[in-house]
Each structure stands twice: as C-alpha cells, then as structure tokens.
Design an enzyme around this catalytic site. Sequence first.
Site, PDB file in Angstrom:
ATOM      1  N   GLY A  19       0.788  -1.222   0.000  1.00  0.00           N
ATOM      2  CA  GLY A  19       0.000   0.000   0.000  1.00  0.00           C
ATOM      3  C   GLY A  19       0.824   1.279   0.000  1.00  0.00           C
ATOM      4  O   GLY A  19       0.346   2.326   0.442  1.00  0.00           O
ATOM      5  N   SER A  20       2.040   1.229  -0.558  1.00  0.00           N
ATOM      6  CA  SER A  20       2.839   2.466  -0.519  1.00  0.00           C
ATOM      7  C   SER A  20       2.241   3.543  -1.425  1.00  0.00           C
ATOM      8  O   SER A  20       2.344   4.735  -1.128  1.00  0.00           O
ATOM      9  CB  SER A  20       4.306   2.187  -0.883  1.00  0.00           C
ATOM     10  N   ASN A  21       1.598   3.154  -2.515  1.00  0.00           N
ATOM     11  CA  ASN A  21       0.923   4.161  -3.355  1.00  0.00           C
ATOM     12  C   ASN A  21      -0.279   4.756  -2.629  1.00  0.00           C
ATOM     13  O   ASN A  21      -0.533   5.961  -2.729  1.00  0.00           O
ATOM     14  CB  ASN A  21       0.505   3.542  -4.688  1.00  0.00           C
ATOM     15  N   ARG A 106      -6.019  -7.877  -8.869  1.00  0.00           N
ATOM     16  CA  ARG A 106      -7.090  -8.724  -9.396  1.00  0.00           C
ATOM     17  C   ARG A 106      -7.548  -8.160 -10.742  1.00  0.00           C
ATOM     18  O   ARG A 106      -7.626  -6.939 -10.919  1.00  0.00           O
ATOM     19  CB  ARG A 106      -8.319  -8.734  -8.463  1.00  0.00           C
ATOM     20  N   LEU A 108     -10.448  -7.327 -13.161  1.00  0.00           N
ATOM     21  CA  LEU A 108     -11.845  -6.965 -12.859  1.00  0.00           C
ATOM     22  C   LEU A 108     -12.759  -7.282 -14.040  1.00  0.00           C
ATOM     23  O   LEU A 108     -12.343  -7.193 -15.202  1.00  0.00           O
ATOM     24  CB  LEU A 108     -11.913  -5.470 -12.526  1.00  0.00           C
ATOM     25  N   HIS A 124       0.116   1.211 -13.163  1.00  0.00           N
ATOM     26  CA  HIS A 124       0.741  -0.011 -13.664  1.00  0.00           C
ATOM     27  C   HIS A 124       2.243   0.248 -13.794  1.00  0.00           C
ATOM     28  O   HIS A 124       2.647   1.295 -14.329  1.00  0.00           O
ATOM     29  CB  HIS A 124       0.137  -0.400 -15.019  1.00  0.00           C
TER      30      HIS A 124
HETATM   31  C1  GAR Z   1       3.177  -0.971  -7.563  1.00  0.00           C
HETATM   32  O1  GAR Z   1       4.418  -1.033  -8.193  1.00  0.00           O
HETATM   33  C2  GAR Z   1       2.069  -0.929  -8.609  1.00  0.00           C
HETATM   34  O2  GAR Z   1       2.404  -0.215  -9.763  1.00  0.00           O
HETATM   35  C3  GAR Z   1       1.916  -2.396  -8.908  1.00  0.00           C
HETATM   36  O3  GAR Z   1       2.036  -3.042  -7.673  1.00  0.00           O
HETATM   37  C4  GAR Z   1       2.878  -2.263  -6.808  1.00  0.00           C
HETATM   38  C5  GAR Z   1       2.101  -2.020  -5.542  1.00  0.00           C
HETATM   39  O4  GAR Z   1       2.897  -1.387  -4.579  1.00  0.00           O
HETATM   40  N1  GAR Z   1       0.655  -2.661  -9.546  1.00  0.00           N
HETATM   41  C6  GAR Z   1       0.472  -3.635 -10.420  1.00  0.00           C
HETATM   42  O5  GAR Z   1       1.344  -4.405 -10.758  1.00  0.00           O
HETATM   43  C7  GAR Z   1      -0.919  -3.695 -10.980  1.00  0.00           C
HETATM   44  N2  GAR Z   1      -0.987  -4.579 -12.086  1.00  0.00           N
HETATM   45  P1  GAR Z   1       2.203  -0.731  -3.310  1.00  0.00           P
HETATM   46  O6  GAR Z   1       1.243  -1.768  -2.706  1.00  0.00           O
HETATM   47  O7  GAR Z   1       3.365  -0.483  -2.380  1.00  0.00           O
HETATM   48  O8  GAR Z   1       1.489   0.500  -3.729  1.00  0.00           O
END
Ligand code: GAR
Length: 207
Positions: A19-21, A106, A108, A124
Amino acid sequence: MTVLPKPKQRIAILISGGGSNMRAIVEALHRRRWNDRYGAVIAGVVSNQASAAGLQWAEAQGIATRVCSHRDYASREAFDEALKQAVDGLTDQAPPDWVVLAGFMRILTPAFVEHYDGRLLNIHPSLLPAFPGLHTHQRAIEMGCRFAGATVHRVTAALDHGEILGQAVVPVLADDTPDQLAARVLTQEHRLYPDVLEQLLQARLQA
Ligand code: GAR
C-alpha cells in the site's frame, strides 16, 4: 457573503499488499490540503487480502477499511459483485467519486468496470502500452529497454488499457535486477499517482 462548501469528492482506494501508493495519496491529500481545495476525502480502503500490510497503516490513520477476499467467492463475477458492495458501502451504497487501484492485483470484470465508468483509475509499473500484465520489470530488462517507468490510466475492461493519464520514466541501468528497477520505478509512482489524481480532482471541481 456566504461561502458554499465544496461538493465532496470521495475517494476509495483498493489495495492488495504494502500500500505504498495508497500512503502517498493519503499523505498528499493532507499535505496539499485536497479537502479544502477540492472537497476530497478518503472514503476508505478495501483489500482482497486480509494480510495486506497497507490495511494496518490505513486503520492507524483512522481510515475505514474493509476486506473482501476473492477466495470466498466461486466466480470472478460473484467476487466483483461483493467487491462492488464493499466499495459502495463506504459511501452509503452510492459509487464513490473516484476508485483508485493502488497495487490491487485482481483482474476486474466488465460489469465492475462499467459500474465505475470513468472514475476507476489504476497505476501499472510499466510504460504502457508496453508490458501489460505481470513481471513488467523483468520483461523490460530482458528486452534490453533503456527506459522503464509507470503509467496511471483509466480502467477499461481490457487489462492495462484505457486512457493514459500520466507516465513517469526512469532509466534502466546496466546490471539492474528486477527488484532494483522496481524500487526505482516505485519511487516515481509515489510522485506520479498523487499528481494525476490532483489534476482530476481539480478538473472535476471546475466542470
Ligand atoms: C506498484 O508497483 C504498482 O504499480 C503495482 O504493484 C505495486 C504495488 O505497490 N501494480 C500492479 O502491478 C498492478 N498490475 P504498493 O502496494 O506499495 O502500492
């Protein structure tokens, strides 16, 4: 003169892991006063993984959290229906104004995507349309790419397609491992996602 309160823009965030984003977005909301400026509020965070580390952080911030596990449902359609109810349940059963996928792992269904048409966003970790799907960093290194990055896009029924709203570019360095490249990209994701979301919040307010 009476100053009318801004209409609320309620943001739901969907995560599967660290969940860093999500954290970058929540911190940007506070630091850049998105509530005062755009009426933005975090409606809550939903995860398909009860163990997602990001849930604990969100709870510690006093953010409403829900878990909706795909393992509890026999089909993709049934899971997405339950997920939809969990997301809309954050905002009195109406769709939130923005549904932000932040490491939500997931695929969707078209029905879910249509329900949130235009308000469903994803980040992405590649420069789309290159490398949709998984293992993006490894594939970029294997292909000899000199640049990699991340894309924020609107979500459509086609995986990792949809209108590109913003991109961040990083160099691929000699001898990069997928993990090293992922870390370099992730740092840029934390800048990119809040910036794109802020532009959308601003545009919606002015619409
Ligand atoms: C991020 O790098 C995001 O771009 C990627 O998962 C990571 C989640 O990091 N998303 C995907 O690959 C979606 N297909 P986070 O949980 O630390 O935000």
